[in-house]
Scaffold this active site. Sequence first.
Site, PDB file in Angstrom:
ATOM      1  N   GLU A   1       0.863  -1.266   0.157  1.00 36.26           N
ATOM      2  CA  GLU A   1      -0.126   0.011   0.095  1.00 36.26           C
ATOM      3  C   GLU A   1       0.944   1.302  -0.046  1.00 36.26           C
ATOM      4  OE1 GLU A   1      -2.188  -0.868   3.542  1.00 36.26           O
ATOM      5  OE2 GLU A   1      -0.659   0.210   4.771  1.00 36.26           O
TER       6      GLU A   1
ATOM      7  N   CYS B   1       3.463   8.459   1.243  1.00 39.79           N
ATOM      8  CA  CYS B   1       4.252   7.242   2.075  1.00 39.79           C
ATOM      9  C   CYS B   1       4.225   5.948   1.412  1.00 39.79           C
ATOM     10  CB  CYS B   1       3.102   7.392   3.299  1.00 39.79           C
ATOM     11  SG  CYS B   1       3.478   5.968   4.410  1.00 39.79           S
TER      12      CYS B   1
ATOM     13  N   CYS C   1       5.867  -7.212   7.653  1.00 40.69           N
ATOM     14  CA  CYS C   1       7.240  -7.174   8.391  1.00 40.69           C
ATOM     15  C   CYS C   1       7.329  -7.946   9.385  1.00 40.69           C
ATOM     16  CB  CYS C   1       6.745  -5.572   9.271  1.00 40.69           C
ATOM     17  SG  CYS C   1       7.981  -5.051  10.067  1.00 40.69           S
TER      18      CYS C   1
ATOM     19  N   CYS D   1       6.016  -4.856  16.158  1.00 38.94           N
ATOM     20  CA  CYS D   1       5.796  -3.826  17.395  1.00 38.94           C
ATOM     21  C   CYS D   1       4.100  -3.965  17.925  1.00 38.94           C
ATOM     22  CB  CYS D   1       5.866  -2.531  16.573  1.00 38.94           C
ATOM     23  SG  CYS D   1       7.410  -2.325  15.984  1.00 38.94           S
TER      24      CYS D   1
ATOM     25  N   CYS E   1       1.083  -1.840  16.095  1.00 44.50           N
ATOM     26  CA  CYS E   1       1.019  -1.910  14.636  1.00 44.50           C
ATOM     27  C   CYS E   1       0.490  -2.863  13.888  1.00 44.50           C
ATOM     28  CB  CYS E   1       2.554  -1.678  14.169  1.00 44.50           C
ATOM     29  SG  CYS E   1       2.789  -1.590  12.201  1.00 44.50           S
TER      30      CYS E   1
ATOM     31  N   CYS F   1      -0.987   2.594   8.935  1.00 40.71           N
ATOM     32  CA  CYS F   1       0.058   1.702   8.656  1.00 40.71           C
ATOM     33  C   CYS F   1      -0.624   0.120   8.471  1.00 40.71           C
ATOM     34  CB  CYS F   1       1.140   1.677   9.612  1.00 40.71           C
ATOM     35  SG  CYS F   1       2.765   0.711   9.505  1.00 40.71           S
TER      36      CYS F   1
HETATM   37  N1  SAH Z   1       9.119  -0.108  10.113  1.00 33.87           N
HETATM   38  C1  SAH Z   1       9.271   1.438  10.042  1.00 33.87           C
HETATM   39  C2  SAH Z   1       8.529   2.237   9.042  1.00 33.87           C
HETATM   40  C3  SAH Z   1       6.871   1.968   8.821  1.00 33.87           C
HETATM   41  S1  SAH Z   1       5.935   2.238  10.180  1.00 33.87           S
HETATM   42  C4  SAH Z   1       9.135   2.103  11.557  1.00 33.87           C
HETATM   43  O1  SAH Z   1       8.619   1.454  12.306  1.00 33.87           O
HETATM   44  O2  SAH Z   1       9.686   3.138  11.689  1.00 33.87           O
HETATM   45  C5  SAH Z   1       5.920   3.753  10.180  1.00 33.87           C
HETATM   46  C6  SAH Z   1       4.887   4.589  11.286  1.00 33.87           C
HETATM   47  O3  SAH Z   1       3.878   4.246  11.729  1.00 33.87           O
HETATM   48  C7  SAH Z   1       6.036   4.203  12.774  1.00 33.87           C
HETATM   49  O4  SAH Z   1       6.382   5.403  13.411  1.00 33.87           O
HETATM   50  C8  SAH Z   1       4.841   3.392  13.311  1.00 33.87           C
HETATM   51  O5  SAH Z   1       5.043   3.489  14.630  1.00 33.87           O
HETATM   52  C9  SAH Z   1       3.618   4.226  12.970  1.00 33.87           C
HETATM   53  N2  SAH Z   1       2.386   3.383  13.242  1.00 33.87           N
HETATM   54  C10 SAH Z   1       2.241   2.054  13.043  1.00 33.87           C
HETATM   55  N3  SAH Z   1       1.110   1.471  13.518  1.00 33.87           N
HETATM   56  C11 SAH Z   1       0.412   2.748  13.938  1.00 33.87           C
HETATM   57  C12 SAH Z   1      -0.987   3.187  14.267  1.00 33.87           C
HETATM   58  N4  SAH Z   1      -1.732   1.828  14.580  1.00 33.87           N
HETATM   59  N5  SAH Z   1      -1.297   4.390  14.686  1.00 33.87           N
HETATM   60  C13 SAH Z   1      -0.505   5.167  14.621  1.00 33.87           C
HETATM   61  N6  SAH Z   1       0.876   5.117  14.228  1.00 33.87           N
HETATM   62  C14 SAH Z   1       1.297   3.651  13.883  1.00 33.87           C
HETATM   63 FE1  SF4 Z   2       7.414  -3.261  11.184  1.00 31.76          FE
HETATM   64 FE2  SF4 Z   2       4.941  -1.768  12.013  1.00 31.76          FE
HETATM   65 FE3  SF4 Z   2       7.067  -2.036  13.851  1.00 31.76          FE
HETATM   66 FE4  SF4 Z   2       7.456  -0.487  11.477  1.00 31.76          FE
HETATM   67  S1  SF4 Z   2       6.071  -0.153  13.304  1.00 31.76           S
HETATM   68  S2  SF4 Z   2       8.897  -2.022  12.424  1.00 31.76           S
HETATM   69  S3  SF4 Z   2       6.073  -1.506   9.977  1.00 31.76           S
HETATM   70  S4  SF4 Z   2       5.637  -3.738  12.925  1.00 31.76           S
END
Ligand code: SAH
Ligand code: SF4
Length: 386
Positions: A110, A124, A131, A135, A138, A360
């Site tokens: 996406e 973006c 992934c 996290c 996420c 995300c």
């Molecule tokens: N993997 C990389 C880049 C992709 S995630 C990273 O983790 O930095 C990009 C951003 O989206 C990250 O800062 C992550 O913390 C945020 N993100 C992921 N899930 C989210 C959610 N449910 N609500 C708000 N931000 C989120």
């Molecule tokens: Fe992967 Fe989501 Fe963590 Fe970024 S925030 S490293 S996309 S699991």
Amino acid sequence: MSTTLDLSAANRPQVTPSLAGMTRNQIRDCLVAAGLVDEKKAKMRATQIWRWVYHYGVTDFAAMTDISKELRAALPGHFTLARPRVTERQVSVDGTRKYLIELSPGVECETVFIPGVGRSGALCVSSQVGCTLNCTFCHTGTQALVRNLTAAEIVQQVMIAKDDLGEWPSKLEDRQITNIVFMGMGEPLYNLDNVADAVDVISDGEGIAIGRRRITVSTSGVVPKIEELGARTGTMLAISLHATNDPLRDELVPLNRKYPIAELMDAIRAYPDLSNAKRVTFEYVMLKGVNDSPAEAKALVRLLQGIPSKINLIPFNPWPGSPYECSDWATIERFADIVNKAGYASPIRTPRGRDIFAACGQLRSESVKQRASEKRRLERETGAAS
Ligand code: SAH
Ligand code: SF4
């Protein structure tokens, strides 16, 4: 009865390669390998074609008017200018556009265009499908990694958005996509070779020409790759911090168990050319009752002392089954106030495209789910076993 799948090269369908997404060297090498130009002229021809592909965004070789008629006629026999198929396109009431792109059968990523970020708008992009990191806040983290994207697939996300926004030729004035952020699906530093090649293509002044200082790569903290990212790409760095102490960060960003905060901070300090003009962005997702106290805001300010930084407070975007809630607005403002008083300006990232699940990993999961329920419905209707 058993069937075997014959995957030998001779039996695989031949796919005509697309020049859209290739690096300069790849275009040159392909032209030579196809026997269309000789070595001596290859660089010049590749430069001409490059301009048509990345400055004008043409999708038909016939439009390449400064190339000899013979070459123009021969190119479609070897190459296409095709982009991957957009399987879903959604436009939010706030102008956010979200694309679900099919890279190969069943493999989708996406891309989100967010107006009003940077000088005009940010795109973006995803660097992986799924992934490997988990996290806990996420949604992408709940999906298994399918694969790394190629450099071409990263570049094609930009081309698809430019096609949709009507942004060819890639003019420097009044453009809608002024910034690129690697904040879609995946961890870019686990796919650094392809990210670096994609940045070379996107930032090239004779094509899409989005400068390296307008490209931000976000990482959850892959410490051994941070300095290399800066040295190879010259892009801006964003760190998904989300917690100021190791026990909490271990939980939210499990990669922290491997690379704890102190090591992460050292790696960030070593990022090339940091200055007030080239600051690190720290992303901090606001989770109710988890990381949003005034004490944590103060700890955040202390942690960043001495590092030229920007802070992005991100209201948590909930997804079905997510174990967290977004902090109350008053709590976010109180947190922002402390951070503001310490000298960081307007740090709350306003939620975008919530009506189209523009967080995300969310569009892909939503549509996969829709398709699964569609499949179940069909199975019910046709009486097939599931
Ligand atoms: N993997 C990389 C880049 C992709 S995630 C990273 O983790 O930095 C990009 C951003 O989206 C990250 O800062 C992550 O913390 C945020 N993100 C992921 N899930 C989210 C959610 N449910 N609500 C708000 N931000 C989120
Ligand atoms: Fe992967 Fe989501 Fe963590 Fe970024 S925030 S490293 S996309 S699991």
